[in-house]
Design a protein around this motif. Structure first.
Motif, PDB file in Angstrom:
ATOM      1  N   VAL A 404       0.861  -1.185   0.000  1.00 44.55           N
ATOM      2  CA  VAL A 404       0.000   0.000   0.000  1.00 44.55           C
ATOM      3  C   VAL A 404       0.893   1.229   0.000  1.00 44.55           C
ATOM      4  O   VAL A 404       1.689   1.426   0.929  1.00 44.55           O
ATOM      5  CB  VAL A 404      -0.918   0.023   1.244  1.00 44.55           C
ATOM      6  CG1 VAL A 404      -1.749   1.305   1.253  1.00 44.55           C
ATOM      7  CG2 VAL A 404      -1.821  -1.206   1.271  1.00 44.55           C
ATOM      8  N   ASP A 405       0.770   2.061  -1.050  1.00 44.28           N
ATOM      9  CA  ASP A 405       1.597   3.264  -1.134  1.00 44.28           C
ATOM     10  C   ASP A 405       0.883   4.429  -0.471  1.00 44.28           C
ATOM     11  O   ASP A 405      -0.325   4.390  -0.231  1.00 44.28           O
ATOM     12  CB  ASP A 405       1.919   3.603  -2.592  1.00 44.28           C
ATOM     13  CG  ASP A 405       0.702   4.139  -3.330  1.00 44.28           C
ATOM     14  OD1 ASP A 405       0.676   5.325  -3.643  1.00 44.28           O
ATOM     15  OD2 ASP A 405      -0.241   3.351  -3.564  1.00 44.28           O
ATOM     16  N   GLN A 406       1.629   5.490  -0.166  1.00 42.53           N
ATOM     17  CA  GLN A 406       1.085   6.620   0.595  1.00 42.53           C
ATOM     18  C   GLN A 406       0.064   7.436  -0.171  1.00 42.53           C
ATOM     19  O   GLN A 406      -0.720   8.180   0.432  1.00 42.53           O
ATOM     20  CB  GLN A 406       2.217   7.532   1.054  1.00 42.53           C
ATOM     21  CG  GLN A 406       3.062   8.077  -0.070  1.00 42.53           C
ATOM     22  CD  GLN A 406       4.237   8.896   0.446  1.00 42.53           C
ATOM     23  OE1 GLN A 406       4.035   9.878   1.126  1.00 42.53           O
ATOM     24  NE2 GLN A 406       5.444   8.486   0.133  1.00 42.53           N
ATOM     25  N   LEU A 478       3.621  -1.334   4.024  1.00 46.99           N
ATOM     26  CA  LEU A 478       2.919  -0.054   4.068  1.00 46.99           C
ATOM     27  C   LEU A 478       3.913   1.083   3.931  1.00 46.99           C
ATOM     28  O   LEU A 478       4.820   1.224   4.751  1.00 46.99           O
ATOM     29  CB  LEU A 478       2.144   0.083   5.384  1.00 46.99           C
ATOM     30  CG  LEU A 478       1.196  -1.067   5.738  1.00 46.99           C
ATOM     31  CD1 LEU A 478       0.568  -0.833   7.104  1.00 46.99           C
ATOM     32  CD2 LEU A 478       0.120  -1.215   4.672  1.00 46.99           C
ATOM     33  N   ASP A 479       3.724   1.908   2.904  1.00 48.09           N
ATOM     34  CA  ASP A 479       4.635   3.021   2.622  1.00 48.09           C
ATOM     35  C   ASP A 479       4.002   4.321   3.116  1.00 48.09           C
ATOM     36  O   ASP A 479       3.099   4.869   2.483  1.00 48.09           O
ATOM     37  CB  ASP A 479       4.899   3.088   1.110  1.00 48.09           C
ATOM     38  CG  ASP A 479       6.055   4.031   0.769  1.00 48.09           C
ATOM     39  OD1 ASP A 479       6.434   4.840   1.626  1.00 48.09           O
ATOM     40  OD2 ASP A 479       6.561   3.957  -0.370  1.00 48.09           O
ATOM     41  N   GLU A 480       4.464   4.819   4.260  1.00 47.89           N
ATOM     42  CA  GLU A 480       3.961   6.057   4.873  1.00 47.89           C
ATOM     43  C   GLU A 480       2.442   6.047   5.005  1.00 47.89           C
ATOM     44  O   GLU A 480       1.754   6.939   4.503  1.00 47.89           O
ATOM     45  CB  GLU A 480       4.400   7.282   4.058  1.00 47.89           C
ATOM     46  CG  GLU A 480       5.903   7.484   3.998  1.00 47.89           C
ATOM     47  CD  GLU A 480       6.482   8.097   5.265  1.00 47.89           C
ATOM     48  OE1 GLU A 480       5.743   8.230   6.254  1.00 47.89           O
ATOM     49  OE2 GLU A 480       7.678   8.416   5.270  1.00 47.89           O
ATOM     50  N   PRO A 481       1.878   5.059   5.700  1.00 48.54           N
ATOM     51  CA  PRO A 481       0.417   4.978   5.784  1.00 48.54           C
ATOM     52  C   PRO A 481      -0.203   6.048   6.672  1.00 48.54           C
ATOM     53  O   PRO A 481      -1.406   6.265   6.625  1.00 48.54           O
ATOM     54  CB  PRO A 481       0.179   3.589   6.397  1.00 48.54           C
ATOM     55  CG  PRO A 481       1.398   3.356   7.238  1.00 48.54           C
ATOM     56  CD  PRO A 481       2.529   3.984   6.471  1.00 48.54           C
ATOM     57  N   THR A 482       0.607   6.727   7.490  1.00 49.68           N
ATOM     58  CA  THR A 482       0.050   7.700   8.441  1.00 49.68           C
ATOM     59  C   THR A 482       0.025   9.122   7.906  1.00 49.68           C
ATOM     60  O   THR A 482      -0.554  10.002   8.542  1.00 49.68           O
ATOM     61  CB  THR A 482       0.855   7.680   9.754  1.00 49.68           C
ATOM     62  OG1 THR A 482       2.207   8.088   9.498  1.00 49.68           O
ATOM     63  CG2 THR A 482       0.874   6.296  10.364  1.00 49.68           C
ATOM     64  N   VAL A 506       6.740  -1.480   7.638  1.00 48.94           N
ATOM     65  CA  VAL A 506       6.137  -0.153   7.571  1.00 48.94           C
ATOM     66  C   VAL A 506       7.218   0.899   7.364  1.00 48.94           C
ATOM     67  O   VAL A 506       8.269   0.856   8.023  1.00 48.94           O
ATOM     68  CB  VAL A 506       5.380   0.176   8.873  1.00 48.94           C
ATOM     69  CG1 VAL A 506       4.728   1.549   8.776  1.00 48.94           C
ATOM     70  CG2 VAL A 506       4.336  -0.883   9.178  1.00 48.94           C
ATOM     71  N   ILE A 507       6.973   1.812   6.435  1.00 49.89           N
ATOM     72  CA  ILE A 507       7.793   3.023   6.334  1.00 49.89           C
ATOM     73  C   ILE A 507       7.023   4.119   7.051  1.00 49.89           C
ATOM     74  O   ILE A 507       5.949   4.530   6.607  1.00 49.89           O
ATOM     75  CB  ILE A 507       8.049   3.427   4.869  1.00 49.89           C
ATOM     76  CG1 ILE A 507       8.798   2.314   4.131  1.00 49.89           C
ATOM     77  CG2 ILE A 507       8.842   4.724   4.811  1.00 49.89           C
ATOM     78  CD1 ILE A 507       9.006   2.607   2.645  1.00 49.89           C
TER      79      ILE A 507
END
Length: 553
Positions: A404-406, A478-482, A506-507
Motif C-alpha cells: 500500500v503506497d502513501q 505499508l509506505d507512509e500509511p500515516t 512499515v515506512i
C-alpha cells in the motif's frame, strides 16, 4: 508506555501569564460556501506559547491557521496580531513538476537567496541543493526543509505550521524538533503525531464542530484530561439512569395511591360519607403530585437522552476491525535475501543486503529521503519493475504480499467504493463486498455507492484497507500509511494492525503509530547499507533516538 506529561515549573507558568500577547481572536466566526466552520472563537497566543492544533480531518484546522495568519478574512469578529507572523503551508505537490529554479521559488516567498543561505547549512549539507537547481529535482523532505529555512529567515514572532512532519525523514524531523524547541517566538502547529507533539508543545487546541477547546500541557496530558472527562460523563450517565429508575418507581407508587384515592373517593361519595368538594381536593392533590413527578421524570429523561447521544457519538466506530490472515504457516520464511543489491541502471541504491522476513515479523524501514526506502519496500512486495533486486532472493510461492503506497494509487477515483473493492477482488460475491466495506465503517448504501474521488484522506485509507485485506494476507508492506491521517483514523488502523499476526513492514516516522502496532525491529538504510536494529517498543522515545543516532545525518 505513554510519554509522561510535562510538568511546568512555577516560574514558567508565571512567565506565561505575564507574557506579551502576540495574537488574539475575539468572537470570531468564519463561513465558507454557506457553511459555518467556526463560531464565536476566543483565542489568545502569548510569547513563548507552543500550541498543538488537533482535530479530525475536515474539521477546519488548515482553514483556522490561514484565518489566524491573515490569509482569510473572518466573517465576524476581530483578529489582532501584535508582531509578525508567517504561515508554513502543507506541501504543494504541483511544485514537484515545476521547472522553476529554487532561487526563483525562494524569491517568491519574499526572501533573497543570500539571506536564506546565512543559516542554510544547519538544514542542508554542503552542495546538497543549489540555487539554480529545479524544484522538480527535490524530494518531499527536501522541499519541506527548504520551506523551513525560508520560515526561519523571516524570523516571525508567530509561526503557523501545517503538518510539517509529513514527508520528512527521521533526520528532518529531528532537525524540526530542535528548531522548534529553540525557537524564540510562539508557534501553532498542526500535527497528527502525538509523540512529536509531546516533545514540543505546552498547549493543545482541539478543534471540533466549529469550537476550540484549550488544554494546558502536552498531548499526553490532553489525552488524559479527555479520558477523565469521558469517564466522568459515563459515571454521570450511569447515575442518571439510576435516578430515572428511582423516579419511575416513585411515580408508579404515586399513581397507585392516586387510583386508590379516586376509588375510595367514589365509594365515599356514593355512601354520602365525603362531600364532593373534599373528594375533589384529594384527587387534585394526588394529581398535582403526580404532575410534579412527571415533570421531574421528563427532565431526567431529556438529560439521559442527551448524555446517551454524546456517548454514542464517541462510540460511532468499533474499537477495531480484524484483518484476515493465514495462521497455518506460523513463523515460516516469506522472503530471504542474501548478498542482494538494489539499484536502477547505472546507480546502486543499497548493496550487501541480507534480510530474512518471517511470518509475524514487525519491522519499520527508515532512512533519509532518497535513500531507497520506497524502492526496497516495492521490491520486497514485487511491485517496482523499474528497480532491480539481484542476488539470492527466495520467495515463498504461497505467500500473499500486499503493498500500500502513501498516495493510495490502487484506488480508481472514477469508480464507486463497491466497484473498487470488486475490481481488486474479482472473486468476491456482492454480499461479501458489502460486508467488507461495513467492516471498514462504510455501512450506508449512499457511502458504498459514492465515487472514491470524493473521499477524504482518512476515508481513502479505510477503503484501501478494505480492498487489500478482503483475502488472507501474509505480508503487509505499508509506505507512509500515516501521512495526512488524523489521529482518530490512525488509531483505527493501528488497532487493526495490532491484531494482525502476519508479517508487517512499515515506512513511517510516526513513533506513536509504531508503538501502537508493536514494531520491534528497525531496518535502517544508511550509506547504501541495510542494517538491523532491534529494540523494545515499550520505550518509543529511546527507540526513536536510537534510530536517529544510528543514521549519518
Amino acid at each position: 508506555m505513554g510519554i509522561l506529561p510535562i510538568k511546568f515549573p512555577i516560574s514558567v507558568v508565571f512567565y506565561s501569564v505575564m507574557a506579551k500577547v502576540i495574537l488574539s481572536a475575539k468572537d470570531t466566526s468564519f463561513e465558507l460556501q454557506h457553511k459555518t466552520l467556526f463560531k464565536g472563537l476566543n483565542l489568545t497566543v502569548k510569547q513563548g506559547d507552543r500550541v498543538g492544533l488537533v482535530g479530525k480531518n475536515g474539521s477546519g484546522k488548515s482553514t483556522l491557521l490561514k484565518l489566524l495568519a491573515g490569509q482569510l478574512e473572518a466573517t465576524k469578529g476581530v483578529i489582532t496580531t501584535k508582531g509578525s507572523s508567517y504561515y508554513l503551508p502543507q506541501l504543494d505537490f504541483s511544485l514537484f513538476g515545476s521547472t522553476d529554479k529554487i532561487e526563483e521559488y525562494v524569491s517568491r516567498q519574499g526572501v533573497k537567496w543570500s539571506a536564506l543561505n546565512t543559516g542554510f547549512r544547519k538544514w542542508f549539507k554542503e552542495n546538497e541543493i543549489k540555487p539554480e537547481q529545479k524544484l522538480q529535482t527535490l524530494s518531499g523532505g527536501e522541499m519541506m526543509k527548504l520551506n523551513l529555512a525560508i520560515a526561519e529567515t523571516h524570523n516571525p514572532d508567530l509561526l503557523l505550521l501545517d503538518e510539517p512532519t509529513n514527508h520528512l525523514d527521521a533526520g528532518g524531523i529531528d532537525i524540526l524538533k530542535k528548531f522548534l524547541t529553540t525557537f524564540s517566538g510562539a508557534f501553532i502547529i498542526v500535527s497528527h503525531d502525538p509523540f512529536f507533539l509531546d516533545l514540543i508543545v505546552n498547549h493543545i487546541w482541539e478543534l471540533e464542530e466549529g469550537a476550540v477547546a484549550e488544554y494546558g500541557g502536552n498531548y499526553t496530558h490532553y489525552a488524559d484530561q479527555k479520558q477523565f472527562k469521558k469517564d466522568a460523563r459515563e459515571r454521570d450517565y450511569t447515575a442518571t439512569k439510576k435516578k430515572l429508575r428511582k423516579v419511575k418507581k416513585s411515580i408508579e407508587a404515586e399513581r397507585k395511591r392516586t387510583d386508590r384515592s379516586r376509588r375510595v373517593g367514589r365509594k365515599e361519595v356514593f355512601a354520602n360519607n365525603m362531600p364532593p368538594v373534599l373528594k375533589g381536593f384529594y384527587a387534585n392533590k394526588a394529581s398535582g403530585t403526580a404532575g410534579k413527578q412527571g415533570k421531574k421524570l421528563r427532565k431526567i429523561m431529556t438529560q439521559r437522552d442527551e448524555q446517551a447521544a454524546s456517548l454514542q457519538k464517541e462510540k460511532q466506530r468499533p474499537l477495531r476491525f480484524i484483518l484476515d490472515h493465514d495462521t497455518s504457516g506460523a513463523r515460516r520464511t516469506l522472503i530471504a535475501i542474501n548478498d542482494g543489491t538494489l539499484g536502477v541502471p547505472e546507480k546502486t541504491l543499497i548493496d550487501d543486503i541480507d534480510l530474512r522476513i518471517v511470518y509475524g515479523d514487525r519491522m519499520v524501514l527508515v532512512g533519509k529521503n532518497g535513500s531507497g526506502k520506497s524502492s526496497l519496500a516495492k521490491s520486497i512486495a514485487g511491485e517496482d519493475a523499474a528497480v532491480e533486486l539481484v542476488g539470492y532472493v527466495k520467495r515463498s510461492p504461497s505467500a500473499r504480499v500486499v503493498y500500500v503506497d502513501q498516495k493510495y494509487q490502487i484506488i480508481d477515483p472514477n469508480l464507486t467504493l463497491i466497484e473498487n473493492v470488486e475490481k481488486y477482488n474479482p472473486k468476491l460475491l456482492n454480499e461479501e463486498v458489502r460486508r467488507q466495506l461495513g467492516r471498514f465503517l462504510f455501512y450506508k448504501e449512499e457511502d458504498a455507492r459514492k465515487k472514491a474521488g470524493v473521499l477524504s484522506g482518512g476515508e481513502a485509507a479505510r477503503l484501501v484497507f478494505a480492498m487489500v485485506t478482503a483475502g488472507s494476507v501474509d505480508l503487509l508492506v505499508l509506505d507512509e500509511p500515516t501521512n495526512n491521517l488524523d489521529i482518530e483514523t490512525l488509531d483505527i488502523i493501528a488497532d487493526a494492525l495490532k491484531d494482525f499476526s502476519g508479517a508487517l513492514i512499515v515506512i513511517s516516522h510516526n513513533v506513536h503509530f509504531l508503538e501502537r502496532i508493536g514494531i520491534d525491529t528497525a531496518l535502517i538504510i544508511d550509506k547504501k547499507k541495510l542494517k538491523t536494529m532491534c529494540s523494545s517498543p515499550a520505550d518509543p522515545a529511546a527507540f526513536y533516538n536510537e534510530m536517529v543516532s544510528s543514521m549519518s545525518l
